[in-house]
Motif scaffolding. Structure first.
Motif, short mmCIF file in Angstrom:
data_model
loop_
_atom_site.label_atom_id
_atom_site.label_comp_id
_atom_site.label_asym_id
_atom_site.label_seq_id
_atom_site.Cartn_x
_atom_site.Cartn_y
_atom_site.Cartn_z
N LEU A 348 0.85 -1.19 0.00
CA LEU A 348 0.00 0.00 0.00
C LEU A 348 0.88 1.24 0.00
O LEU A 348 1.64 1.47 0.94
N ASN A 349 0.81 2.01 -1.08
CA ASN A 349 1.61 3.22 -1.21
C ASN A 349 0.94 4.17 -2.19
O ASN A 349 -0.15 3.89 -2.68
N ASP A 350 1.61 5.29 -2.47
CA ASP A 350 1.00 6.30 -3.33
C ASP A 350 1.10 5.95 -4.81
O ASP A 350 0.73 6.75 -5.68
N ARG A 351 1.61 4.75 -5.14
CA ARG A 351 1.67 4.30 -6.54
C ARG A 351 0.58 3.27 -6.82
O ARG A 351 0.73 2.43 -7.70
N ILE A 352 -0.50 3.37 -6.11
CA ILE A 352 -1.54 2.36 -6.22
C ILE A 352 -2.41 2.56 -7.46
O ILE A 352 -3.20 1.69 -7.83
N ASN A 353 -2.27 3.71 -8.14
CA ASN A 353 -2.98 3.96 -9.39
C ASN A 353 -2.00 4.27 -10.52
O ASN A 353 -0.99 4.94 -10.31
N LEU A 354 -2.31 3.77 -11.72
CA LEU A 354 -1.60 4.16 -12.94
C LEU A 354 -2.56 5.01 -13.75
O LEU A 354 -3.27 4.54 -14.63
N THR A 355 -2.61 6.30 -13.41
CA THR A 355 -3.63 7.17 -14.00
C THR A 355 -3.43 7.37 -15.50
O THR A 355 -4.39 7.63 -16.22
N ASP A 356 -2.19 7.25 -15.99
CA ASP A 356 -1.93 7.46 -17.42
C ASP A 356 -2.69 6.48 -18.30
O ASP A 356 -3.05 6.82 -19.44
N VAL A 357 -2.91 5.27 -17.80
CA VAL A 357 -3.64 4.27 -18.59
C VAL A 357 -4.97 3.90 -17.94
O VAL A 357 -5.65 3.00 -18.42
N GLY A 358 -5.33 4.56 -16.86
CA GLY A 358 -6.61 4.29 -16.22
C GLY A 358 -6.68 2.94 -15.56
O GLY A 358 -7.67 2.21 -15.72
N ALA A 359 -5.63 2.59 -14.82
CA ALA A 359 -5.60 1.28 -14.16
C ALA A 359 -5.39 1.44 -12.66
O ALA A 359 -4.57 2.25 -12.22
N ALA A 360 -6.13 0.67 -11.89
CA ALA A 360 -5.88 0.54 -10.45
C ALA A 360 -4.91 -0.62 -10.27
O ALA A 360 -4.94 -1.58 -11.03
N MET A 361 -4.07 -0.54 -9.25
CA MET A 361 -3.02 -1.54 -9.08
C MET A 361 -3.21 -2.38 -7.82
O MET A 361 -3.67 -1.87 -6.78
N LEU A 362 -2.84 -3.64 -7.94
CA LEU A 362 -2.60 -4.49 -6.78
C LEU A 362 -1.12 -4.82 -6.82
O LEU A 362 -0.69 -5.75 -7.51
N ARG A 363 -0.33 -4.05 -6.11
CA ARG A 363 1.12 -4.25 -6.13
C ARG A 363 1.53 -5.26 -5.06
O ARG A 363 1.02 -5.23 -3.94
N GLY A 364 2.44 -6.14 -5.44
CA GLY A 364 2.91 -7.14 -4.49
C GLY A 364 1.83 -8.10 -4.04
O GLY A 364 1.95 -8.71 -2.97
N PHE A 365 0.78 -8.27 -4.85
CA PHE A 365 -0.33 -9.14 -4.45
C PHE A 365 0.14 -10.58 -4.36
O PHE A 365 0.81 -11.10 -5.26
N ASN A 366 -0.25 -11.23 -3.28
CA ASN A 366 0.12 -12.63 -3.09
C ASN A 366 -0.91 -13.31 -2.22
O ASN A 366 -1.41 -12.73 -1.25
N VAL A 367 -1.25 -14.53 -2.59
CA VAL A 367 -2.09 -15.40 -1.75
C VAL A 367 -1.17 -16.52 -1.28
O VAL A 367 -1.03 -17.54 -1.98
N PRO A 368 -0.51 -16.37 -0.14
CA PRO A 368 0.58 -17.28 0.24
C PRO A 368 0.19 -18.73 0.37
O PRO A 368 1.02 -19.62 0.17
N ASN A 369 -1.08 -19.00 0.71
CA ASN A 369 -1.49 -20.39 0.91
C ASN A 369 -2.16 -21.01 -0.30
O ASN A 369 -2.60 -22.16 -0.25
N HIS A 370 -2.23 -20.26 -1.40
CA HIS A 370 -2.98 -20.76 -2.56
C HIS A 370 -2.37 -22.06 -3.10
O HIS A 370 -3.08 -23.05 -3.30
N ARG A 371 -1.07 -22.05 -3.31
CA ARG A 371 -0.43 -23.24 -3.87
C ARG A 371 -0.55 -24.42 -2.91
O ARG A 371 -0.82 -25.55 -3.33
N LYS A 372 -0.36 -24.15 -1.63
CA LYS A 372 -0.46 -25.22 -0.63
C LYS A 372 -1.88 -25.81 -0.60
O LYS A 372 -2.06 -27.02 -0.51
N ASP A 373 -2.88 -24.93 -0.70
CA ASP A 373 -4.27 -25.39 -0.67
C ASP A 373 -4.59 -26.27 -1.89
O ASP A 373 -5.27 -27.30 -1.77
N VAL A 374 -4.10 -25.86 -3.06
CA VAL A 374 -4.35 -26.64 -4.27
C VAL A 374 -3.68 -28.00 -4.18
O VAL A 374 -4.27 -29.03 -4.51
N GLN A 375 -2.44 -28.00 -3.71
CA GLN A 375 -1.72 -29.28 -3.58
C GLN A 375 -2.39 -30.19 -2.56
O GLN A 375 -2.44 -31.42 -2.74
#
Length: 440
Positions: A348-375
Motif C-alpha cells: 500500500l503506497n501512493d503508486r496504487i494507481n496508474l492514472t496514465d492508462v486508467g488502471a488501479a493496481m494491486l502491487r505485491g499481491f500474493n495469496v501465500p497459501n494458494h499453492r499449498k491449498d491446491v496441492q
C-alpha cells in the motif's frame, strides 16, 4: 501468475460480452490478433508487435508454424487497417491453421461464469548485447581504429555487420477478463504494455474503461496505514521485541512461548482487528516519516519501524505491506490455542494507481497459501485440476480479495456504501496521455 505479482485492473463493460465472444469466433480477426501474426510482424518488419495466445497454449504459435510466404502474407494482413481488411482473402493455410485460438472455448475459464483468460505476448525488437563494444571490436578488426575515429561511410559499414546483435525479445503476461464483476486483470505494471493490451482487447470487442482506487480522503493510503497503526493491538509486545533487537542479534532473541504472538512480532509492527473479524498486519518494506517535512526513511526490519515510529510525536507511516489474516481457534502442530492464516498481501503506497492508462493496481499481491491449498486438494481428491480450473481459481482469488480490500478500506476510513470508495470509474479521460506513452 499464482504467486506474488503486480496486477493492473481495468474496467470492463459487462454488456460487451456478446461482441467479445463474436470476435473470438472470427477467424480472420483472431489470426490478425494472434501471436502468430505478431511474431511474423516483429521478425519480418523489424517492429514491435503484440499478439495473444489462449490461456492453455502459451506457445501455441510455435506448435503450428506456417511457411515463410504465409507468414509474410499474415504480417501484411495484420498491419493493414482493420476497416480495409475486407479486401484481403487470407488463404486456407492461414485460416485453417491451429496456431491461434479461434473459438470461445479456447479462452473460456468456466462453464457457467463469464470468465476468460489469455496470454498477451509482447514482441520487441531489442539489442541483446552491448552494441557499442561489438562495434568497437568490429572497428578494430576491420578498419584498425576505434569506432569514434571512423568516417561516416565506414561507420555505416560497421553498423551493418552489427545488426545481428538485434533480435525479437518475447515477453508474456496473463490477462483475465471477468464480465461478471466488470474487470480486466493484467499481471504487469508497465504502462506502455498495459495500454497496448487495452487496445487489443477493444479490437476484440471488449469495451474497456479507466478506473482508479478512489476515496474521499487526502493521501488516503498513508491515512489507512496510520489509522491501522493507531488501533493496533500487541503494542507492548512490538515495543519489547524492538528493544530486544537493539541489544541482541536475531539469533540471541528468545522466542515467546505463545507461538501466535511470536509469529506476529516476528513479521509485523502493527496488527489490528477490524469489525469484519479480519485482522490486518503491517510489515516491511515500509517507509516512515519522522517529521512533516522530513524525507521518508525506508526500513526493512519490523523492529526498525517500531523504533522509528516512537522517536517523535509526528512520526507516521507513508507506505507499507499489509497482510489480511483470519484467526482460527483450535490446535496447530499439536499445540493448544489459536493460530493465524494469511489470506493475502498487498503493498500500500501512493503508486496504487496508474492514472496514465486508467488502471488501479494491486502491487505485491500474493495469496501465500494458494499453492499449498491446491496441492492439499490434489492429495485429498487424487485429481489434478484442469488448466482452466487453475486459471479460474486464481481469478476467483483476485475477485474475492478485492471485495475484502475495498470493504476494509471503507471501514477504516469510516465510509459507507460502495459508491463512497473502492475501484471506481475515473472521471477524466486518459486516452491521449496513454497514446503519448506508446509513441514515446
Amino acid at each position: 501468475m499464482f504467486g506474488r505479482g503486480n496486477w493492473a485492473i481495468l474496467g470492463l463493460a459487462k454488456d460487451s460480452l456478446d461482441a467479445f465472444k463474436t470476435s473470438l469466433e472470427d477467424r480472420p480477426l483472431m489470426a490478425a490478433s494472434s501471436q502468430m501474426a505478431a511474431s511474423a510482424i516483429a521478425r519480418l518488419l523489424g517492429t514491435d508487435a503484440l499478439g495473444i495466445n489462449p490461456y492453455s497454449g502459451p506457445r501455441l504459435d510455435e506448435e503450428h508454424a506456417i511457411d515463410l510466404d504465409h507468414q509474410t502474407e499474415l504480417a501484411g494482413y495484420a498491419t493493414t487497417d482493420q476497416d480495409a481488411r475486407s479486401e484481403y482473402n487470407l488463404p486456407a493455410a492461414i485460416l485453417g491453421c491451429e496456431g491461434y485460438g479461434a473459438s470461445v472455448e479456447r479462452f473460456r475459464l468456466h462453464a457457467e461464469m463469464p470468465w476468460y483468460g489469455m496470454w498477451a505476448v509482447s514482441n520487441e525488437w531489442k539489442n541483446v548485447s552491448d552494441l557499442p563494444s561489438i562495434k568497437e571490436q568490429r572497428s578494430y578488426v576491420l578498419l584498425e581504429r576505434p569506432y569514434s575515429f571512423l568516417q561516416t561511410t565506414d561507420k555505416r559499414t560497421v553498423d551493418e555487420v552489427t545488426e545481428g546483435a538485434t533480435r525479437v525479445v518475447r515477453t508474456q503476461v496473463p490477462v483475465l477478463l471477468d464480465f461478471n464483476e466488470g474487470r480486466v486483470y493484467v499481471e504487469n505494471n508497465n504502462k506502455k504494455l498495459i495500454y497496448r493490451i487495452l487496445v487489443r482487447l477493444q479490437q476484440l470487442g471488449a469495451e474497456i474503461f479507466p478506473v482508479a482506487w478512489t476515496y474521499n480522503q487526502p493521501d488516503w493510503p498513508a491515512e489507512i496505514l496510520n489509522r491501522l497503526y493507531e488501533q493496533s493491538q500487541y503494542k507492548n509486545d512490538f515495543m519489547k521485541r524492538a528493544e530486544e533487537a537493539k541489544r541482541f542479534s536475531p539469533r540471541e532473541i528468545e522466542k515467546l512461548e505463545d507461538r501466535e504472538t511470536e509469529s506476529i512480532v516476528s513479521d509485523f509492527f502493527s496488527m489490528t482487528q477490524l469489525a469484519s473479524e479480519a485482522w490486518v498486519g503491517i510489515s516491511n518494506p515500509a517507509q516512515i516519516q519522522l517529521h512533516g517535512t522530513s524525507p521518508a526513511i525506508g526500513v526493512k526490519a519490523a523492529t526498525s519501524a517500531t523504533t522509528l515510529l516512537h522517536m517523535t510525536d509526528e512520526a507516521r507511516i507513508l507506505s507499507g505491506a499489509i497482510t489480511f489474516q483470519e484467526r482460527i481457534g483450535g490446535t496447530e502442530d499439536g499445540g493448544d490455542g489459536a493460530f493465524r492464516r494469511n489470506l493475502f498481501r498487498i503493498d500500500l503506497n501512493d503508486r496504487i494507481n496508474l492514472t496514465d492508462v486508467g488502471a488501479a493496481m494491486l502491487r505485491g499481491f500474493n495469496v501465500p497459501n494458494h499453492r499449498k491449498d491446491v496441492q492439499h486438494e490434489i492429495r485429498q481428491t487424487k485429481q489434478v485440476p484442469s488448466i482452466e480450473q487453475f486459471w479460474g481459481n486464481w481469478l476467483m482469488e483476485l475477485s474475492n480479495s478485492l471485495r475484502i480490500i475495498e470493504a476494509s478500506f471503507r471501514e477504516i476510513l469510516d465510509l459507507e456504501g460502495s459508491e463512497q470508495g473502492g475501484i471506481l470509474p475515473m472521471r477524466v479521460q486518459v486516452k491521449e496521455a496513454a497514446k503519448e506513452l506508446v509513441s514515446a
